[in-house]
Scaffold this motif. Structure first.
Motif, PDB file in Angstrom:
ATOM      1  N   ASN A  77       1.333  -0.710 -10.564  1.00 28.37           N
ATOM      2  CA  ASN A  77      -0.417  -0.281 -10.105  1.00 28.37           C
ATOM      3  C   ASN A  77      -0.903  -1.983  -8.933  1.00 28.37           C
ATOM      4  O   ASN A  77      -1.548  -1.963  -8.093  1.00 28.37           O
ATOM      5  CB  ASN A  77      -1.475  -0.180 -10.551  1.00 28.37           C
ATOM      6  CG  ASN A  77      -1.352   1.521 -10.517  1.00 28.37           C
ATOM      7  OD1 ASN A  77      -1.386   1.195  -9.226  1.00 28.37           O
ATOM      8  ND2 ASN A  77      -1.521   1.436 -11.595  1.00 28.37           N
ATOM      9  N   GLY A  78       0.099  -3.055  -9.853  1.00 32.47           N
ATOM     10  CA  GLY A  78      -0.228  -4.415  -9.270  1.00 32.47           C
ATOM     11  C   GLY A  78       0.371  -5.148  -8.811  1.00 32.47           C
ATOM     12  O   GLY A  78       0.071  -6.260  -8.791  1.00 32.47           O
ATOM     13  N   SER A  79       0.965  -4.586  -8.718  1.00 34.54           N
ATOM     14  CA  SER A  79       2.457  -4.680  -7.498  1.00 34.54           C
ATOM     15  C   SER A  79       2.132  -4.504  -6.224  1.00 34.54           C
ATOM     16  O   SER A  79       1.289  -4.103  -5.964  1.00 34.54           O
ATOM     17  CB  SER A  79       3.646  -4.444  -8.234  1.00 34.54           C
ATOM     18  OG  SER A  79       3.877  -2.969  -7.585  1.00 34.54           O
ATOM     19  N   PHE A  80       3.209  -5.338  -5.006  1.00 31.42           N
ATOM     20  CA  PHE A  80       2.173  -5.150  -4.042  1.00 31.42           C
ATOM     21  C   PHE A  80       2.604  -3.782  -2.574  1.00 31.42           C
ATOM     22  O   PHE A  80       3.818  -3.418  -3.429  1.00 31.42           O
ATOM     23  CB  PHE A  80       3.240  -6.173  -2.998  1.00 31.42           C
ATOM     24  CG  PHE A  80       3.011  -7.546  -3.045  1.00 31.42           C
ATOM     25  CD1 PHE A  80       1.369  -8.041  -2.328  1.00 31.42           C
ATOM     26  CD2 PHE A  80       3.344  -8.830  -2.949  1.00 31.42           C
ATOM     27  CE1 PHE A  80       1.278  -9.314  -3.011  1.00 31.42           C
ATOM     28  CE2 PHE A  80       2.948 -10.279  -2.983  1.00 31.42           C
ATOM     29  CZ  PHE A  80       1.830 -10.208  -2.735  1.00 31.42           C
ATOM     30  N   GLY A  81       1.827  -3.268  -2.581  1.00 31.77           N
ATOM     31  CA  GLY A  81       1.589  -2.391  -1.582  1.00 31.77           C
ATOM     32  C   GLY A  81       1.872  -2.666   0.206  1.00 31.77           C
ATOM     33  O   GLY A  81       2.678  -3.603  -0.028  1.00 31.77           O
ATOM     34  N   ILE A  82       0.777  -2.274   1.044  1.00 34.36           N
ATOM     35  CA  ILE A  82       1.076  -2.328   2.096  1.00 34.36           C
ATOM     36  C   ILE A  82      -0.670  -2.536   2.370  1.00 34.36           C
ATOM     37  O   ILE A  82      -1.284  -2.582   1.862  1.00 34.36           O
ATOM     38  CB  ILE A  82       1.713  -0.959   2.539  1.00 34.36           C
ATOM     39  CG1 ILE A  82       0.942   0.729   2.196  1.00 34.36           C
ATOM     40  CG2 ILE A  82       3.153  -1.098   2.593  1.00 34.36           C
ATOM     41  CD1 ILE A  82       0.001   0.519   3.481  1.00 34.36           C
TER      42      ILE A  82
END
Length: 488
Positions: free
Chosen positions: A167-172
């Protein structure tokens, strides 16, 4: 992307992707001009929405790298046939990089163009104030925007249930306009990537609002209330919101295809159990993408398979399972027989690979529900839900009695078989934090001989479960250039 995403004249090319009676060939696409004056009737707004559907169709049904097939090619459902053209081997063998052609740039550009089209409609929706069609048009555009962002998020970012840090990682980048926004290039400020958690919050927000606005029946190839609730059941499952996945599934009224109906679903004779599809126009050669060409090219008695069913997977399917014959036929090429893929081979009597893309079926919704029930330790309910599907798939069905790990395994097995070659398997492995495990000794020929996979394993947590941001976007946007996915 940055140099082309928001030009009003780019999106609405032709609308010939609706099949048979539902074709919209007499509608003229929006190609240029001021959206504030173009969008002034329900008909012109629907043209805008239909243009956005077309962009979805382009990246799902591309004959070279469509989202209908690449997730199976990357996973353990299929193996590359050595007598084929070796297409998509960079994906099958986990060698893709930011500059790899095919799926990586296609998904990124076409999904954002679908989003752009939806946003053009949403920005002008106030022009329909007081019109009965306003809510339905608005709902379709919101759902398309969410759908395309969801695809981007699950392809280029982690899935919330994939790891503890997902959840804390890069999405878009989530591109969002509201009613009254007049345009401008949303990429002009070179926005960065948001978090996965933020992406899913916005995706769900758009879908939940869409579910209150959209109509019950918009015709073949378009979303409706059942479609939005079905998408919500999938997105909630990916997000680990299991009770909400169950609740959304319970709102879907589409009946499951029976064993008798199922074969004809994949030749476009019927739409039994199909909730969301992207439809082709079968009357014009120039408008039909041959989605099945990812798996094979066939003519007469000869089949040139690109990918065939994995030996272990196909032989794990019971002979009294109706899906076995729906999925496989014996394809011959250069003196070898293969477990060739029948799904998406073509319409009735055809082997050209030109069929509608089955994006979401009632069977998936039921399987979403069963998995969510299991995750909430509602094992009795999960078993009942699973048996509902199995009763329509096995000719000698006996109600299962599994519990615990055996029940979880049964749910995942039925999901794998039911949704095989429809673009799910890679994402199911990814969202569950599992590894891709191919048999390193079984080959591509029908009896398990032949050439085994070059790359048999992709371990859980490997960086390649996230596609790289394409090189064109990295070059165009310095912000994203510093936010490339790890490993690339």
């Amino acid at each position: 992307m940055n140099n082309k995403i928001y030009i009003i004249a780019i999106l609405f090319l032709s609308l010939g992707f609706f099949a048979c009676d539902d074709e919209l060939d007499n509608l003229q696409p929006f190609t240029e001009g001021d959206p504030s004056t173009f969008f002034n009737t329900p008909e012109t707004f629907q043209i805008g929405v239909d243009g956005a559907y077309r962009q979805l169709w382009l990246y799902y049904s591309s004959p070279g790298s469509g989202l209908q097939g690449i997730p199976d090619i990357i996973s353990d459902n299929v193996i590359q046939a050595q007598t084929g053209r070796k297409s998509n081997d960079d994906y099958h063998d986990f060698r893709y990089v930011p500059s790899t052609l095919g799926a990586i740039p296609l998904y990124y550009s076409e999904a954002y163009e679908a989003i752009n089209g939806a946003n053009l409609v949403i920005g002008q929706i106030g022009n329909l104030d007081g019109d009965d069609a306003q809510g339905n048009i608005h709902g379709q555009a919101l759902a398309i925007r969410a759908w395309a962002h969801f695809d981007l998020a699950r392809i280029f970012g982690q899935i919330p249930t994939q790891s503890s840090g997902a959840n804390g990682s890069f999405g878009i980048t989530y591109l969002k306009v509201e009613d009254g926004d007049t345009g401008g290039d949303p990429f002009a400020q070179q926005p960065g990537r948001e978090t996965v958690a933020s992406n899913y919050e916005e995706i769900i927000g758009d879908l939940e609002l869409a579910s209150t606005l959209i109509g019950d029946d918009n015709g073949e190839g378009r979303l409706n209330k059942n479609g939005v609730n079905a998408l919500l059941s999938r997105v909630y499952l990916y997000n680990g919101a299991y009770q909400k996945a169950i609740d959304a599934a319970n709102k879907v009224t589409t009946a499951l295809a029976t064993a008798t109906e199922l074969p004809d679903v994949y030749t476009d004779v019927n739409n039994a159990g199909v909730i969301v599809e992207l439809s082709i126009n079968t009357t014009s050669e120039s408008r039909g993408n041959n989605v099945g060409v990812l798996y094979s090219q066939s003519s007469g008695s000869n089949t040139t398979s690109e990918y065939v069913l994995d030996f272990d997977f196909f032989n794990s399917i019971s002979t009294d399972d109706a899906r076995r014959d729906v999925l496989q036929f014996v394809g011959s090429n250069q003196g070898n027989d293969y477990n060739a893929i029948k799904k998406f081979l073509g319409e009735s009597g055809q082997v050209n690979g030109r069929v509608d893309v089955k994006v979401l079926r009632a069977a998936e919704v039921l399987l979403n529900k069963a998995e969510a029930q299991f995750e909430l330790t509602q094992e009795s309910n999960a078993l009942t839900t699973l048996n509902e599907l199995r009763a329509l798939r096995y000719t000698s069905f006996v109600a299962g009695t599994e519990t615990g790990q055996a029940l979880e395994d049964a749910i995942q097995f039925e999901r794998r078989v039911e949704l095989a070659c429809e673009g799910h398997r890679f994402f199911d492995i990814k969202r569950r934090g599992e590894s891709i495990m191919r048999n390193s000794s079984a080959g591509d020929i029908i009896d398990g001989t032949g050439t085994p996979p070059e790359s048999p394993t992709l371990a859980a947590g490997n960086f390649r479960f996230q596609f790289p941001i394409p090189i064109d976007e990295i070059n165009a946007n310095p912000t994203v250039a510093g936010q490339q996915n790890p490993g690339y």
